[in-house]
Motif scaffolding. Structure first.
Motif, mmCIF file in Angstrom:
data_model
loop_
_atom_site.group_PDB
_atom_site.id
_atom_site.type_symbol
_atom_site.label_atom_id
_atom_site.label_comp_id
_atom_site.label_asym_id
_atom_site.label_seq_id
_atom_site.Cartn_x
_atom_site.Cartn_y
_atom_site.Cartn_z
ATOM 1 N N GLU A 1 0.822 -1.218 0.000
ATOM 2 C CA GLU A 1 0.000 0.000 0.000
ATOM 3 C C GLU A 1 0.854 1.265 0.000
ATOM 4 O O GLU A 1 0.825 2.038 0.955
ATOM 5 C CB GLU A 1 -0.964 -0.001 1.194
ATOM 6 C CG GLU A 1 -1.927 -1.173 1.147
ATOM 7 C CD GLU A 1 -3.030 -1.067 2.186
ATOM 8 O OE1 GLU A 1 -3.367 0.059 2.586
ATOM 9 O OE2 GLU A 1 -3.563 -2.114 2.573
ATOM 10 N N TRP B 1 3.717 7.589 -8.039
ATOM 11 C CA TRP B 1 3.496 6.811 -9.261
ATOM 12 C C TRP B 1 4.613 7.080 -10.270
ATOM 13 O O TRP B 1 5.105 6.153 -10.900
ATOM 14 C CB TRP B 1 2.151 7.171 -9.903
ATOM 15 C CG TRP B 1 0.967 6.690 -9.132
ATOM 16 C CD1 TRP B 1 0.976 5.731 -8.148
ATOM 17 C CD2 TRP B 1 -0.386 7.124 -9.269
ATOM 18 N NE1 TRP B 1 -0.300 5.551 -7.670
ATOM 19 C CE2 TRP B 1 -1.155 6.387 -8.332
ATOM 20 C CE3 TRP B 1 -1.024 8.058 -10.080
ATOM 21 C CZ2 TRP B 1 -2.533 6.559 -8.199
ATOM 22 C CZ3 TRP B 1 -2.395 8.221 -9.939
ATOM 23 C CH2 TRP B 1 -3.143 7.493 -9.018
ATOM 24 N N PRO C 1 -3.731 13.480 -3.617
ATOM 25 C CA PRO C 1 -3.472 13.166 -5.040
ATOM 26 C C PRO C 1 -2.105 13.625 -5.526
ATOM 27 O O PRO C 1 -1.452 12.917 -6.292
ATOM 28 C CB PRO C 1 -4.596 13.906 -5.778
ATOM 29 C CG PRO C 1 -5.687 14.007 -4.779
ATOM 30 C CD PRO C 1 -5.010 14.161 -3.437
ATOM 31 N N GLU D 1 -7.354 2.868 -9.453
ATOM 32 C CA GLU D 1 -6.692 3.716 -10.447
ATOM 33 C C GLU D 1 -5.191 3.456 -10.408
ATOM 34 O O GLU D 1 -4.525 3.404 -11.449
ATOM 35 C CB GLU D 1 -6.987 5.191 -10.142
ATOM 36 C CG GLU D 1 -6.467 6.092 -11.229
ATOM 37 C CD GLU D 1 -6.482 7.570 -10.850
ATOM 38 O OE1 GLU D 1 -7.073 7.927 -9.805
ATOM 39 O OE2 GLU D 1 -5.884 8.344 -11.622
ATOM 40 N N GLU D 2 -4.665 3.294 -9.190
ATOM 41 C CA GLU D 2 -3.236 3.010 -9.028
ATOM 42 C C GLU D 2 -2.884 1.691 -9.726
ATOM 43 O O GLU D 2 -1.904 1.603 -10.468
ATOM 44 C CB GLU D 2 -2.935 2.915 -7.533
ATOM 45 C CG GLU D 2 -1.515 2.597 -7.185
ATOM 46 C CD GLU D 2 -1.232 2.966 -5.730
ATOM 47 O OE1 GLU D 2 -1.226 4.181 -5.444
ATOM 48 O OE2 GLU D 2 -1.040 2.071 -4.903
ATOM 49 N N ARG E 1 0.451 11.200 -4.290
ATOM 50 C CA ARG E 1 0.261 9.916 -4.968
ATOM 51 C C ARG E 1 0.852 9.952 -6.375
ATOM 52 O O ARG E 1 1.549 9.038 -6.793
ATOM 53 C CB ARG E 1 -1.239 9.638 -5.016
ATOM 54 C CG ARG E 1 -1.574 8.271 -5.479
ATOM 55 C CD ARG E 1 -3.041 7.988 -5.285
ATOM 56 N NE ARG E 1 -3.405 8.023 -3.895
ATOM 57 C CZ ARG E 1 -4.606 8.337 -3.437
ATOM 58 N NH1 ARG E 1 -5.557 8.694 -4.263
ATOM 59 N NH2 ARG E 1 -4.841 8.326 -2.161
ATOM 60 N N THR F 1 0.614 4.139 -1.348
ATOM 61 C CA THR F 1 0.051 5.507 -1.345
ATOM 62 C C THR F 1 -1.193 5.655 -0.471
ATOM 63 O O THR F 1 -1.885 6.674 -0.571
ATOM 64 C CB THR F 1 -0.297 5.962 -2.784
ATOM 65 O OG1 THR F 1 -1.356 5.143 -3.272
ATOM 66 C CG2 THR F 1 0.883 5.877 -3.721
ATOM 67 N N THR F 2 -1.450 4.691 0.400
ATOM 68 C CA THR F 2 -2.650 4.805 1.248
ATOM 69 C C THR F 2 -2.566 6.037 2.137
ATOM 70 O O THR F 2 -1.540 6.285 2.771
ATOM 71 C CB THR F 2 -2.809 3.525 2.097
ATOM 72 O OG1 THR F 2 -3.056 2.457 1.201
ATOM 73 C CG2 THR F 2 -3.977 3.628 3.076
ATOM 74 N N THR G 1 -2.525 -2.703 -3.238
ATOM 75 C CA THR G 1 -3.194 -1.403 -3.201
ATOM 76 C C THR G 1 -4.698 -1.594 -3.074
ATOM 77 O O THR G 1 -5.234 -2.635 -3.448
ATOM 78 C CB THR G 1 -2.867 -0.562 -4.462
ATOM 79 O OG1 THR G 1 -3.525 0.701 -4.351
ATOM 80 C CG2 THR G 1 -3.306 -1.230 -5.749
ATOM 81 N N HIS G 2 -5.344 -0.562 -2.513
ATOM 82 C CA HIS G 2 -6.805 -0.526 -2.513
ATOM 83 C C HIS G 2 -7.298 0.459 -3.567
ATOM 84 O O HIS G 2 -8.496 0.660 -3.705
ATOM 85 C CB HIS G 2 -7.337 -0.087 -1.141
ATOM 86 C CG HIS G 2 -7.140 -1.125 -0.088
ATOM 87 N ND1 HIS G 2 -7.843 -2.292 -0.065
ATOM 88 C CD2 HIS G 2 -6.302 -1.181 0.966
ATOM 89 C CE1 HIS G 2 -7.464 -3.025 0.960
ATOM 90 N NE2 HIS G 2 -6.514 -2.366 1.605
ATOM 91 N N TYR G 3 -6.358 1.127 -4.250
ATOM 92 C CA TYR G 3 -6.750 2.124 -5.242
ATOM 93 C C TYR G 3 -6.717 1.500 -6.628
ATOM 94 O O TYR G 3 -5.654 1.132 -7.130
ATOM 95 C CB TYR G 3 -5.814 3.332 -5.201
ATOM 96 C CG TYR G 3 -5.847 4.049 -3.884
ATOM 97 C CD1 TYR G 3 -7.007 4.669 -3.437
ATOM 98 C CD2 TYR G 3 -4.715 4.107 -3.085
ATOM 99 C CE1 TYR G 3 -7.040 5.328 -2.223
ATOM 100 C CE2 TYR G 3 -4.735 4.769 -1.865
ATOM 101 C CZ TYR G 3 -5.906 5.372 -1.450
ATOM 102 O OH TYR G 3 -5.926 6.015 -0.237
ATOM 103 N N GLU H 1 -12.305 -1.081 -10.911
ATOM 104 C CA GLU H 1 -13.116 -1.047 -9.689
ATOM 105 C C GLU H 1 -14.398 -1.870 -9.868
ATOM 106 O O GLU H 1 -14.853 -2.541 -8.945
ATOM 107 C CB GLU H 1 -13.453 0.411 -9.340
ATOM 108 C CG GLU H 1 -14.174 0.522 -8.026
ATOM 109 C CD GLU H 1 -13.647 1.686 -7.191
ATOM 110 O OE1 GLU H 1 -12.457 2.032 -7.313
ATOM 111 O OE2 GLU H 1 -14.434 2.220 -6.419
#
Ligand SMILES: Nc1ncnc2c1ncn2[C@@H]1O[C@H](COP(=O)(O)OP(=O)(O)OP(=O)(O)O)[C@@H](O)[C@H]1O
Ligand SMILES: [Mg+2]
Length: 308
Positions: free
Chosen positions: A165, A179, A172, A200-201, A175, A167-168, A196-198, A295
């Protein structure tokens, strides 16, 4: 090592904590020079899998090899070639940035010489933290701490970097900087492994990923492959403050796979045209038309119910 052979190979990998099965017999191969992602809800078993790769927690079953070396027999040699960014930053708050990097270098048995000092300065530039080199780490923002932890993971010039994780909790701006740094590392040929939980990431960074839940791998592929395999290409998201309106619309909509969540509907379709035409004339609704993304795949495979 054969350049075509996987850099990590897991077969029927398992981890039990007493009766609880955290990782339930998973298989995966990770290619060198790629960015590989582990996605999954809280408690899916992502960190546990990374900890087994790092030899920090013993396997309960199965086989795991990294750089063609077996775990646990060669865990020490394997760790020497990996940089790690743990889920929670563990920088020493009493030391400055430079001192933190020196301390970590010592941990890897690196000699404290001019070459190392040059390397530290280069890593501070990479992390955009040169100006803060003599500050204590507890004066840094969350984004700065994360960048320093990534720089620290590179101190031994590892072949692979494992980021849990990365960037948790960051804004933005922070982040996006991370990236871009991770893309630079991959362009240099380093293998990246991240959770990750993102979504988009994951879509931006990962060449390949697995979606995990309850200790199992639900599917594996590139982000584009997974989207194509699991969801229709177009989505209409509908909202109304009135439950009756949503219920009525739900029954009027056709040629869509519909997911209903409270006062929202998610309509997945191959052609949103006819639905949009119809919805434009409906009152008391807001709606948005967008392409399907990772997602949507994640939620389809792991469900929409809360995990806490
Ligand atoms: N040392 C431990 N003892 C007992 N259970 C543990 C231990 N470590 C992890 N678990 C359990 O194993 C499961 C998987 O945990 P893990 O930390 O791997 O999940 P995760 O996918 O990384 O989740 P998150 O997204 O919340 O970080 C969880 O249910 C967790 O409570
Ligand atoms: Mg975790």
């Amino acid at each position: 090592m054969n350049t075509h052979s996987p850099i990590i190979s897991a077969r029927q990998l398992q981890k039990h904590y007493g009766d609880y099965i955290a990782v339930d017999g998973i298989d995966f191969d990770i290619s060198p020079g790629k960015c590989f992602g582990f996605l999954g809800p809280n408690g899916a078993g992502k960190t546990t899998t990374l900890r087994m790769i790092l030899g920090l927690t013993p396997l309960s079953g199965g086989q795991l090899s990294v750089f063609d070396l077996p775990i646990p027999e060669r865990s020490r040699d394997i760790r020497a070639r990996i940089g790690t960014v743990p889920q929670a930053d563990n920088l020493d708050p009493d030391f400055t940035l430079v001192e933190n990097l020196r301390m970590y270098a010592r941990y890897f048995g690196l000699k404290l010489n001019d070459e190392l000092e040059k390397r530290i300065e280069k890593l501070l530039v990479f992390a955009a933290l040169s100006e803060r080199r003599d500050a204590k780490t507890d004066t840094l923002s969350g984004g700065m701490q994360r960048r320093l932890t990534i720089a620290r993971a590179l101190i031994n010039d590892p072949d692979m970097v494992i980021l849990d994780e990365p960037t948790t909790g960051l804004d933005p701006q922070a982040r996006h900087v991370i990236w871009s740094r991770l893309n630079e590392l991959r362009d240099e040929g380093k293998t990246l492994l991240l959770t990750t939980h993102y979504m988009e990431e994951a879509e931006r960074l990962c060449d390949e990923l697995v979606i995990m839940d309850h200790g199992k791998i639900l599917d594996q592929g590139s982000p584009a492959e997974l989207i194509k395999r699991h969801v229709e290409p177009e989505v209409i998201e509908l909202r109304s403050c009135d439950t009756d309106t949503i219920n009525t619309i739900r029954h009027k909509i056709s040629d869509c796979r519909v997911e209903h969540l409270g006062t929202s509907l998610y309509c997945y379709t191959h052609d949103a045209g006819p639905q949009l035409e119809y919805l434009r004339n409906e009152q008391g609704l807001t709606f948005m038309h967008r392409p399907a993304g990772l997602e949507d795949v994640f939620l389809k495979l792991t469900g929409r119910e809360l995990r806490d």
